[in-house]
Write a protein that holds these residues in place. Structure first.
Motif, PDB file in Angstrom:
ATOM      1  N   TYR A  50       0.654  -1.130  -0.064  1.00  0.00           N
ATOM      2  CA  TYR A  50       0.125   0.154   0.057  1.00  0.00           C
ATOM      3  C   TYR A  50       0.857   1.410  -0.062  1.00  0.00           C
ATOM      4  O   TYR A  50       0.581   2.271  -0.653  1.00  0.00           O
ATOM      5  N   PHE A  51       1.962   1.424   0.870  1.00  0.00           N
ATOM      6  CA  PHE A  51       2.861   2.315   0.789  1.00  0.00           C
ATOM      7  C   PHE A  51       4.039   2.024   0.170  1.00  0.00           C
ATOM      8  O   PHE A  51       5.045   1.460   0.540  1.00  0.00           O
ATOM      9  N   PRO A  52       4.265   2.356  -0.908  1.00  0.00           N
ATOM     10  CA  PRO A  52       5.521   2.212  -1.835  1.00  0.00           C
ATOM     11  C   PRO A  52       6.695   2.806  -1.037  1.00  0.00           C
ATOM     12  O   PRO A  52       6.535   4.009  -0.259  1.00  0.00           O
ATOM     13  N   GLY A  53       7.795   2.306  -0.769  1.00  0.00           N
ATOM     14  CA  GLY A  53       8.869   2.761  -0.333  1.00  0.00           C
ATOM     15  C   GLY A  53       9.861   1.646   0.360  1.00  0.00           C
ATOM     16  O   GLY A  53       9.884   0.556  -0.094  1.00  0.00           O
ATOM     17  N   GLU A  54      10.956   1.924   0.879  1.00  0.00           N
ATOM     18  CA  GLU A  54      12.146   1.230   1.213  1.00  0.00           C
ATOM     19  C   GLU A  54      11.833   0.720   2.746  1.00  0.00           C
ATOM     20  O   GLU A  54      11.948   1.903   3.579  1.00  0.00           O
ATOM     21  N   TYR A  55      11.691  -0.297   2.881  1.00  0.00           N
ATOM     22  CA  TYR A  55      11.412  -0.710   4.541  1.00  0.00           C
ATOM     23  C   TYR A  55      12.675  -1.284   5.247  1.00  0.00           C
ATOM     24  O   TYR A  55      13.355  -1.867   4.589  1.00  0.00           O
ATOM     25  N   ALA A  56      12.530  -1.107   6.486  1.00  0.00           N
ATOM     26  CA  ALA A  56      13.626  -1.751   7.297  1.00  0.00           C
ATOM     27  C   ALA A  56      12.898  -2.232   8.684  1.00  0.00           C
ATOM     28  O   ALA A  56      11.990  -1.390   9.105  1.00  0.00           O
ATOM     29  N   ARG A  57      13.730  -3.267   9.389  1.00  0.00           N
ATOM     30  CA  ARG A  57      13.066  -3.529  10.794  1.00  0.00           C
ATOM     31  C   ARG A  57      14.125  -3.484  11.760  1.00  0.00           C
ATOM     32  O   ARG A  57      15.291  -3.460  11.615  1.00  0.00           O
ATOM     33  N   VAL A  58      13.802  -2.871  12.737  1.00  0.00           N
ATOM     34  CA  VAL A  58      14.768  -2.470  13.969  1.00  0.00           C
ATOM     35  C   VAL A  58      15.157  -3.711  14.467  1.00  0.00           C
ATOM     36  O   VAL A  58      14.302  -4.776  14.765  1.00  0.00           O
ATOM     37  N   SER A  59      16.386  -4.075  14.647  1.00  0.00           N
ATOM     38  CA  SER A  59      16.868  -5.403  15.027  1.00  0.00           C
ATOM     39  C   SER A  59      17.875  -5.197  16.011  1.00  0.00           C
ATOM     40  O   SER A  59      18.766  -5.894  16.444  1.00  0.00           O
ATOM     41  N   THR A  60      17.630  -3.978  17.129  1.00  0.00           N
ATOM     42  CA  THR A  60      18.172  -4.112  18.226  1.00  0.00           C
ATOM     43  C   THR A  60      18.048  -5.358  19.167  1.00  0.00           C
ATOM     44  O   THR A  60      17.093  -6.241  18.885  1.00  0.00           O
ATOM     45  N   ARG A  61      18.955  -5.743  19.908  1.00  0.00           N
ATOM     46  CA  ARG A  61      18.685  -7.115  20.908  1.00  0.00           C
ATOM     47  C   ARG A  61      17.582  -6.958  21.831  1.00  0.00           C
ATOM     48  O   ARG A  61      16.682  -7.829  21.424  1.00  0.00           O
ATOM     49  N   ASN A  62      17.579  -5.978  22.505  1.00  0.00           N
ATOM     50  CA  ASN A  62      16.727  -5.913  23.908  1.00  0.00           C
ATOM     51  C   ASN A  62      15.907  -4.520  23.894  1.00  0.00           C
ATOM     52  O   ASN A  62      14.893  -4.591  24.137  1.00  0.00           O
ATOM     53  N   THR A  63      16.706  -3.640  23.686  1.00  0.00           N
ATOM     54  CA  THR A  63      16.310  -2.074  23.659  1.00  0.00           C
ATOM     55  C   THR A  63      15.633  -1.564  22.503  1.00  0.00           C
ATOM     56  O   THR A  63      15.667  -1.995  21.612  1.00  0.00           O
ATOM     57  N   ASP A  64      15.068  -0.499  22.920  1.00  0.00           N
ATOM     58  CA  ASP A  64      14.582   0.554  21.782  1.00  0.00           C
ATOM     59  C   ASP A  64      15.732   1.188  20.967  1.00  0.00           C
ATOM     60  O   ASP A  64      16.694   1.357  21.568  1.00  0.00           O
ATOM     61  N   LEU A  65      15.528   1.273  19.968  1.00  0.00           N
ATOM     62  CA  LEU A  65      16.431   1.999  19.089  1.00  0.00           C
ATOM     63  C   LEU A  65      16.269   3.637  18.971  1.00  0.00           C
ATOM     64  O   LEU A  65      15.224   4.281  19.079  1.00  0.00           O
ATOM     65  N   ASN A  66      17.477   4.244  19.583  1.00  0.00           N
ATOM     66  CA  ASN A  66      17.489   5.749  19.663  1.00  0.00           C
ATOM     67  C   ASN A  66      17.286   6.304  18.229  1.00  0.00           C
ATOM     68  O   ASN A  66      17.795   6.041  17.337  1.00  0.00           O
ATOM     69  N   VAL A  67      16.508   7.363  18.268  1.00  0.00           N
ATOM     70  CA  VAL A  67      16.276   8.366  17.251  1.00  0.00           C
ATOM     71  C   VAL A  67      16.721   9.493  17.414  1.00  0.00           C
ATOM     72  O   VAL A  67      16.552  10.208  18.557  1.00  0.00           O
ATOM     73  N   ARG A  68      17.662  10.168  16.498  1.00  0.00           N
ATOM     74  CA  ARG A  68      18.434  11.086  16.686  1.00  0.00           C
ATOM     75  C   ARG A  68      18.000  12.496  15.652  1.00  0.00           C
ATOM     76  O   ARG A  68      17.604  11.972  14.499  1.00  0.00           O
ATOM     77  N   GLN A  69      18.252  13.687  16.178  1.00  0.00           N
ATOM     78  CA  GLN A  69      17.814  14.698  15.389  1.00  0.00           C
ATOM     79  C   GLN A  69      18.818  14.681  14.041  1.00  0.00           C
ATOM     80  O   GLN A  69      18.103  15.197  12.824  1.00  0.00           O
ATOM     81  N   THR A  70      19.856  14.606  14.402  1.00  0.00           N
ATOM     82  CA  THR A  70      21.025  14.391  13.322  1.00  0.00           C
ATOM     83  C   THR A  70      21.581  13.179  13.298  1.00  0.00           C
ATOM     84  O   THR A  70      21.903  12.642  14.317  1.00  0.00           O
ATOM     85  N   PRO A  71      22.371  12.923  12.416  1.00  0.00           N
ATOM     86  CA  PRO A  71      23.408  11.947  12.417  1.00  0.00           C
ATOM     87  C   PRO A  71      24.169  11.804  13.673  1.00  0.00           C
ATOM     88  O   PRO A  71      24.969  12.775  13.611  1.00  0.00           O
ATOM     89  N   GLY A  72      24.194  10.951  14.605  1.00  0.00           N
ATOM     90  CA  GLY A  72      24.974  11.053  15.783  1.00  0.00           C
ATOM     91  C   GLY A  72      24.572  12.216  16.945  1.00  0.00           C
ATOM     92  O   GLY A  72      25.236  12.366  17.999  1.00  0.00           O
ATOM     93  N   GLY A  73      23.420  12.880  16.651  1.00  0.00           N
ATOM     94  CA  GLY A  73      23.060  14.088  17.392  1.00  0.00           C
ATOM     95  C   GLY A  73      22.277  13.628  18.421  1.00  0.00           C
ATOM     96  O   GLY A  73      22.036  12.710  18.712  1.00  0.00           O
TER      97      GLY A  73
END
Lengths: 188, 727
Positions: A50-73
């Motif tokens: 339904y939504f065309p695009g490139e997808y990825a799955r979060v594959s951290t071990r146990n924790t949530d994946l941090n989202v940052r404002q800028t690369p490494g930020g």
């Protein structure tokens, strides 16, 4: 308290829908008939998600994946393990990837990913799924329990001269939710 | 004239902490006094533009005035997080006038409805409507019904309008007077499709509300005219940079909205003065073509025979083409023009064709409740849960549908309720009673609810009373009595007064939901009657809701009478007749009477307040007494101590409402106070707290709620061309 439990319950329902309903039915409709335009004998049409695009799955071990404002930020949110995200951009180093949800993050509150925000994440913790396949499902409706402000606001208590605990608040509460909330006092 | 306008807004913006450094850097400020320098016009071009992200980081730092807040806007958030901004009375008046003026170029006056279709666009005028949600058969039927009432203009994001148009292709449509596209850039194939399907002129609307930008194409030359009266426009590095000349509440000076535009160099042949422009798209939306990297808005997407709607995705080594709607059987032959166009535009890349996306998977419907269970949940269960289910069958079905449409409308009307709902209410009222008291009582109550949402309809009300008398006899139950008397808050129904006995009253959940809609009608009545309370206790609606929340579990019909007096400014009963109210309630009733009767007499108000404080025993009553103290101070036009009242509100919120979780604050009861103390924080150098107080004092609204619920899922923007950079 009851409200919060209800919120959690709905979040769980959505998470379940994500895992079972949406993905299975979406995948079932994917027919991999992609071909290049210089091959004339094969079918030229594919059925895409339904939504065309490139997808990825979060594959951290146990924790949530941090989202940052800028690369490494600065950290601006987090995405739970196992969540599927839409990939928008990769930085020059290839180590940081800009991800979002298929709804965008501006007006959506996901019950089971309350800290979801679009932004940059480390590519090391993503499994790339490719285009037009596994995706966050429409089966789970984005939840916005309190209407227009999906994330609560906070008063900047540090600016207050008196000592009070931080307080979170929402505005434009959903009208039916408001009626249900007031109705709870009838149960006392 | 323009110079003095710029000077005025700059002088105000210069005092705002968020602007100070960049104004200083530009040499616009005297370092000692902080005033604008005498030769500010020479320095103005040095001023560094600012963008939304920067303001969003600390929006309070850009607040110049917290008193003149008439307009509260929220950016669409399609590019990230939303920004709430504020503007004053003059700004809002000019905004409305500018819009009306440009619509008249196309003959669109206030009698012609604008139907917003499948986009996140609210009805602006009372004749306008919004249809949102998934574009399915039901959606299309509703759209055609709305369009067949009278000729209208269709408005929406071009990508969403094209989805609708593709589905309507080949069908005979009612008269459409125009198609307004807004919110996204548009492309040639979209214009062609929309003109063909709606058989109406294509109108381009451009706007960026928080900056004051607005523009519409003219009918004569189809050029986009920017409203130059309200804004100073500049183009810096290709991007539109504006200075809003009338927002003195949260001034936007040299604000870069992120759109790339080209200003036309010659005047428009239509003869209208002012700037005309071509919008090339967002600054971040560029795409690699055979001509090099260009703004995606500059790529021409032509119509192709047999293909109604398509989307192009540029990848590193390939082009994905999604054929969203086609009218002919696909073959290599009708894809040939597309192949050629792609090669011409993007070079010799692999082309992958994709078909129409499948519909999203359907969520299986939840269990349908029996009539009995449905009625039971209506009065004692969660409405959120109830209306998430399919509606019940049987005798209650039509009334249930009516209630669902009233609280969860699929069409948002600027006038409050859609024609379809009005007609359904009439149909339900004309249905004979069933003889089952539970069902008839529920139908009667739903008709009263519909009457409330409709704003008062004598015939509907009379029929509801008839049905309720049949179901309950001459002595109405507590909940029914509440519903009936609620109408008198906004409707002139003298005969209802005799229905009310003054006594404790056990209300149910239906009453609570009904009240929320009834209060809106009541406040509108007070406003129409120019009640001074609507100004000094703003938003008055929040106070009514807070009262209900406080007294719901210990309700007394005298509270309804007290609300009614507040709305109508008229004494209708004797408090001394109440013998069965507790002392706190009696004191509260006396205080509330003083609100409208003695609002200019501090001694009487203070005495009533003292009595209330004395009778407050529980922490909840004490919190309510404190809250009422705040209201009294507002009535007496006292400037509240910002620090004290914000701290008090945060400390007392949990006492007032024990359903709140730890750390959770309900701003609603405190919103008139928060609104008042915002200016104090601003004056005291705490602009972020001022901004947050304004944010928290948002007036509650069922219409905003209904719109959000309808629009949030399926009204995304979808550019027909974009690029994905591969990993």
């Amino acid at each position: 308290m009851v409200l919060r439990s209800w919120t959690r319950a709905i979040g769980l329902v959505f998470a379940t829908l994500f895992s079972f309903l949406g993905l299975k039915s979406a995948n079932a409709q994917v027919e991999d008939f992609v071909k290049s335009s210089n091959e004339s004998d094969a079918p030229r049409i594919v059925q895409n998600c339904y939504f065309p695009g490139e997808y990825a799955r979060v594959s951290t071990r146990n924790t949530d994946l941090n989202v940052r404002q800028t690369p490494g930020g600065r950290i601006v949110g987090s995405i739970p393990r196992g969540w599927e995200v839409l990939v928008r951009e990769t930085d020059r180093s290839g180590r940081w990837v800009f991800v979002t949800s298929h709804y965008g993050s501006g007006s959506v509150y996901f019950g089971s990913a309350p800290n979801f925000n679009e932004g940059w994440v480390s590519a090391d913790y993503l499994t790339f799924l490719g285009s037009y396949c596994d995706k966050p499902s429409m089966g789970g409706r984005p939840m916005n329990n309190k209407g227009m402000s999906p994330k609560p606001f906070y008063f900047m208590e540090s600016q207050l001269e008196t000592q009070v605990e931080p307080q979170r608040f929402s505005v434009y509460e959903d009208w039916t939710n408001l009626g249900d909330r007031i109705s709870k006092s009838l149960d006392d | 004239m323009l110079i003095s306008k710029i000077h005025k807004v700059l002088a105000i913006a210069a005092r705002v902490p968020g602007n100070r450094q960049r104004f200083l850097d530009a040499g616009l400020l005297e370092t000692k006094t902080g005033q604008l320098v005498e030769h500010w016009r020479e320095k103005f071009p040095n001023l560094q533009p600012i963008d939304k992200a920067e303001i969003r980081n600390s929006p309070g730092l850009f607040l110049a005035n917290a008193s003149d807040v008439v307009y509260r806007g929220t950016t669409s958030g399609s590019r990230g997080q939303v920004l709430t901004y504020f503007a004053g009375e003059e700004w809002n008046r000019l905004r409305v006038a500018a819009r009306m003026r440009s619509l008249r170029w196309w003959g669109i006056d206030d009698s012609i409805p604008i139907v917003n279709v499948a986009s996140r666009l609210q009805p602006i005028r009372s004749v306008d409507v919004t249809l949102a949600g998934e574009i399915d058969e039901g959606f299309l039927t509703r759209l055609l019904e709305v369009l067949s009432v009278r000729p209208a203009v269709v408005r929406g994001y071009p990508s969403r309008l094209c989805e609708v148009a593709s589905r309507l292709y080949g069908k005979s449509l009612p008269t459409v007077l125009g198609v307004i596209v807004t919110g996204e850039g548009w492309f040639e194939f979209q214009k062609s499709l929309l003109e063909r399907v709606f058989d109406a002129p294509f109108i381009d609307e451009y706007g960026c509300q928080e900056t004051g930008i607005s523009g519409l194409t003219c009918p004569e030359a189809n050029r986009l005219h920017l409203d130059s009266d309200r804004c100073l426009y500049e183009v810096i590095d290709g991007q539109l940079v504006t200075t809003d000349l009338y927002n003195f509440t949260m001034p936007m000076v040299r604000y870069c909205c992120g759109d790339v535009v080209e200003l036309e160099e010659t005047p428009c042949s239509c003869g209208r003065k002012g700037l005309t422009a071509t919008v090339c798209g967002r600054v971040e939306d560029t795409i690699e073509t055979s001509r090099g990297r260009v703004f995606s808005g500059n790529v021409k997407l032509p119509p192709f025979p047999g293909i109604l709607n398509y989307q192009v995705i540029r990848r590193e080594t390939s082009i994905d083409l999604i054929l969203k709607e086609v009218v002919e059987k696909w073959s290599d032959r009708n894809l040939e023009p597309l192949d050629n166009w792609i090669r011409h535009t993007f070079g010799n890349l692999e082309i992958r064709y994709f078909g129409k996306p499948p519909s999203p998977p359907e969520v299986p419907p939840r269990e349908v409740l029996s009539e009995k269970d449905w009625i039971s949940q209506l009065t004692s269960g969660s409405w959120g849960d109830l209306f998430d289910r399919s509606l019940p069958q049987g005798n209650i079905a039509a009334a249930a549908k009516l209630l669902k449409q009233a609280i969860d409308p699929s069409i948002i009307s600027g006038s409050g309720i859609s024609e379809a709902t009005r007609n359904l209410a009439i149909a339900v009222s004309q249905t004979p009673t069933t003889g089952n008291p539970d069902i008839d009582r529920t139908i009667g109550r739903i008709l009263l609810f519909a009457n409330t949402v409709l704003g008062g309809d004598e015939l509907l009300c009379d029929r509801a009373v008839e049905i309720l008398r049949e179901a309950e006899g001459d002595r109405f139950s507590d909940p029914t009595q509440f519903d009936l008397y609620l109408l008198s808050l906004y409707q002139k129904t003298e005969k209802l007064q005799s229905i009310l006995d003054y006594r404790p009253c056990q209300i149910d959940r239906f009453n609570i939901h009904h009240s929320l809609y009834g209060f809106e009608g009541a406040i509108a009545t007070a406003r129409n009657r120019n009640s001074p309370l609507t100004k000094s206790l703003n938003p008055l609606l929040a106070i009514f809701i807070a009262d209900l929340n406080f007294f719901a579990s210990r309700f007394h019909t005298a509270i309804l009478a007290s609300w009614r007096e507040l709305i109508w400014n008229r004494e209708i009963w004797e408090i001394s007749r109440i013998t069965d109210a507790d002392s706190f309630l009696t004191a509260w009733l006396h205080l509330r009477r003083a609100f409208w009767k003695n609002r200019k007499t501090p001694e009487i108000l203070e005495a009533a307040l003292t009595k209330l404080r004395e009778t407050a025993k529980t922490p909840q009553e004490q919190a309510k007494a404190i809250l009422e103290t705040g209201y009294v101070n507002l009535l007496l036009e006292k400037q509240l101590d910002s620090e004290f009242w914000l701290t008090t509100a945060m400390q007392q919120s949990q006492n007032l409402d024990r359903t709140l979780e730890k750390g959770e604050f309900d701003p609603l009861p405190w919103s008139p106070i928060l609104r008042n103390i915002a200016q104090g924080f601003l004056n005291g150098g705490k602009p972020e707290l001022a901004y947050q107080c304004l944010l928290a004092s948002a007036p509650p609204s069922s219409r905003v709620s209904a719109f959000e619920r309808l629009a949030k899922h399926c009204n995304r923007k979808q550019s027909p061309i974009f690029e994905i950079r591969d990993r």
